[in-house]
Design a protein around this motif. Structure first.
Motif, PDB file in Angstrom:
ATOM      1  N   TRP A  24      10.350   2.778   5.275  1.00 21.59           N
ATOM      2  CA  TRP A  24       8.994   3.180   5.650  1.00 21.59           C
ATOM      3  C   TRP A  24       7.978   2.165   5.134  1.00 21.59           C
ATOM      4  O   TRP A  24       7.064   1.758   5.851  1.00 21.59           O
ATOM      5  N   ALA A  25       8.145   1.755   3.863  1.00 22.01           N
ATOM      6  CA  ALA A  25       7.217   0.781   3.277  1.00 22.01           C
ATOM      7  C   ALA A  25       7.251  -0.535   4.052  1.00 22.01           C
ATOM      8  O   ALA A  25       6.205  -1.093   4.389  1.00 22.01           O
ATOM      9  N   ASN A  28       5.617  -0.396   7.417  1.00 25.33           N
ATOM     10  CA  ASN A  28       4.162  -0.327   7.313  1.00 25.33           C
ATOM     11  C   ASN A  28       3.582  -1.526   6.568  1.00 25.33           C
ATOM     12  O   ASN A  28       2.451  -1.475   6.093  1.00 25.33           O
ATOM     13  N   HIS A  29       4.377  -2.596   6.465  1.00 28.67           N
ATOM     14  CA  HIS A  29       3.951  -3.855   5.844  1.00 28.67           C
ATOM     15  C   HIS A  29       3.471  -3.662   4.406  1.00 28.67           C
ATOM     16  O   HIS A  29       2.478  -4.251   3.984  1.00 28.67           O
ATOM     17  N   LEU A  30       4.204  -2.831   3.655  1.00 30.26           N
ATOM     18  CA  LEU A  30       3.887  -2.571   2.256  1.00 30.26           C
ATOM     19  C   LEU A  30       5.032  -3.053   1.374  1.00 30.26           C
ATOM     20  O   LEU A  30       6.174  -3.154   1.824  1.00 30.26           O
ATOM     21  N   ASP A  31       4.708  -3.327   0.120  1.00 25.39           N
ATOM     22  CA  ASP A  31       5.741  -3.631  -0.871  1.00 25.39           C
ATOM     23  C   ASP A  31       6.266  -2.322  -1.427  1.00 25.39           C
ATOM     24  O   ASP A  31       5.580  -1.301  -1.415  1.00 25.39           O
ATOM     25  N   PHE A  32       7.476  -2.358  -1.930  1.00 24.25           N
ATOM     26  CA  PHE A  32       8.045  -1.180  -2.593  1.00 24.25           C
ATOM     27  C   PHE A  32       8.380  -1.584  -4.010  1.00 24.25           C
ATOM     28  O   PHE A  32       9.219  -2.453  -4.238  1.00 24.25           O
ATOM     29  N   ASP A  33       7.717  -0.993  -4.984  1.00 28.44           N
ATOM     30  CA  ASP A  33       7.896  -1.334  -6.391  1.00 28.44           C
ATOM     31  C   ASP A  33       8.792  -0.292  -7.046  1.00 28.44           C
ATOM     32  O   ASP A  33       8.444   0.867  -7.136  1.00 28.44           O
TER      33      ASP A  33
END
Length: 103
Positions: A24-25, A28-33
């Motif tokens: 999902w991240a 949606n062009h997000l980083d996952f930390d």
């Protein structure tokens, strides 16, 4: 009754959930930390790419400070016991390793 089958480990609830969150991240062009820690699942997802982190702990009350000091003391004690057992040749399985000296 055994409820765990290693052949299906990749389908465990935790693995499936992490997979969905990471996908999902990325979608949606997000980083996952994953945060700090060296757990193996983090190394799998990062393909071995890691960076050093540090944490800052703040105690807002005297009770918080006491709790922090207690947890640090317990951590130190566990590490010290492990070190002493290793040095003494203790296997940690409830009895010391066999000694070569006659008694």
């Amino acid at each position: 009754m055994n409820t765990y089958d290693a052949a299906y480990a990749r389908l465990s609830p935790g693995t499936v959930l992490i997979d969905a969150c990471v996908n999902w991240a990325f979608d949606n062009h997000l980083d996952f930390d994953f945060g700090a820690g060296g757990q193996s699942y983090k190394q799998f997802w990062s393909k071995g790419v890691a960076y050093a982190t540090e944490s800052l702990h703040l105690a807002h009350t005297q009770w918080g400070l006491a709790g922090y000091r207690l947890s640090q003391g317990a951590l130190w004690a566990r590490e010290r016991v492990a070190w002493l057992r290793e040095r003494a040749g203790d296997t940690g399985a409830g009895k010391p390793a066999e000694s070569s000296t006659a008694g």
